[in-house]
Scaffold this active site. Structure first.
Site: not given
Ligand SMILES: [Zn+2]
Length: 232
Positions: A184, A140, A26, A173, A101
């Site tokens: 999440r 990531r 996004k 991270r 959200r």
């Protein structure tokens, strides 16, 4: 890819909301579409990081919460957005990234843009299979020195686990580690996914297949905006 055709005139008050789970791409698409339409991308994540860095009252509340992986209260975010979207650069429209959200935030957004009947609100719901999201998020890597981002499969550094620019050791991270990713995604399912039904049928709602190369997704977004603008 350079495009020789003249840039489109931004429609007055074009507003875009991106829905979709973490890892759907996004933020990337929001940035590209903002550049294409020449309207600002308004990212709650960027704004919160900035508020924390500067130490504003909002930052002092949000900082400790986010550090613990907690959620910033809806009302704080709504106030922050109301202030931001009131600025002159947002008058011609904006692309929202990371907001709304929750249902409460969506209601807050209705309040923020109350009375504005000229606005075209597009909602893009970016869908990506769960398995692919896990692959994207867990792969990531991040340079703590220059903040460059990498991906072990899609965008690996030239030298194993070192930043291309400054040769700092890349890290994963906290937010991208397995337990955080699971949290999440669960948060998304519980709090954000209901927005799909909220927006479906009440706005320019489009479900977009995000399980494709970013260029293909972006091409579709541009086509939708151009087609709808022509029809409005
Ligand atoms: Zn670096």
């Amino acid at each position: 890819m350079a495009d020789a055709r003249p840039l489109p005139e931004p429609a007055l008050g074009t507003r875009v909301i991106f829905l979709g789970p973490p890892g759907a791409g996004k933020g990337t698409q929001a940035g590209r579409l903002a550049g294409h339409l020449r309207i600002p991308k308004v990212s709650t994540g960027d704004m919160l990081r900035e508020a924390i860095a500067v130490g504003t009252p909002l930052g002092r509340v949000a900082g400790p919460l986010m550090e613990k992986g907690g959620l910033v209260p809806d009302d704080l975010l709504i106030d922050m957005m109301e202030e931001r979207l009131d600025k002159p650069d947002a008058a011609r429209g904006y692309i929202l990234d990371g907001f709304p959200r929750t249902l409460r935030q969506a209601e807050g957004f209705e309040y923020i843009k109350r009375g504005d009947v000229t606005a075209l609100v597009y909602v893009f719901n970016v869908e990506v299979p769960r398995e692919e999201l896990l692959k994207r998020l867990s792969g990531r890597r991040w340079c703590p020195h220059c903040q460059s981002t990498y991906h072990v499969q899609n965008n690996p550094p030239k030298d194993d686990s070192l930043c291309d620019k400054d040769r700092t050791l890349l890290i994963q991270r906290e937010d991208d580690k397995e337990t955080a990713v699971a949290r999440r995604l669960a948060e998304y399912d519980e709090r954000t996914a209901p927005l799909i039904d909220y927006y479906r049928g009440r706005s320019r709602f489009h479900t977009v297949d995000g399980y494709r190369p970013p260029d293909a997704v972006f091409a579709e977004l541009k086509t939708i905006v151009a087609t709808e603008k022509a029809a409005s």
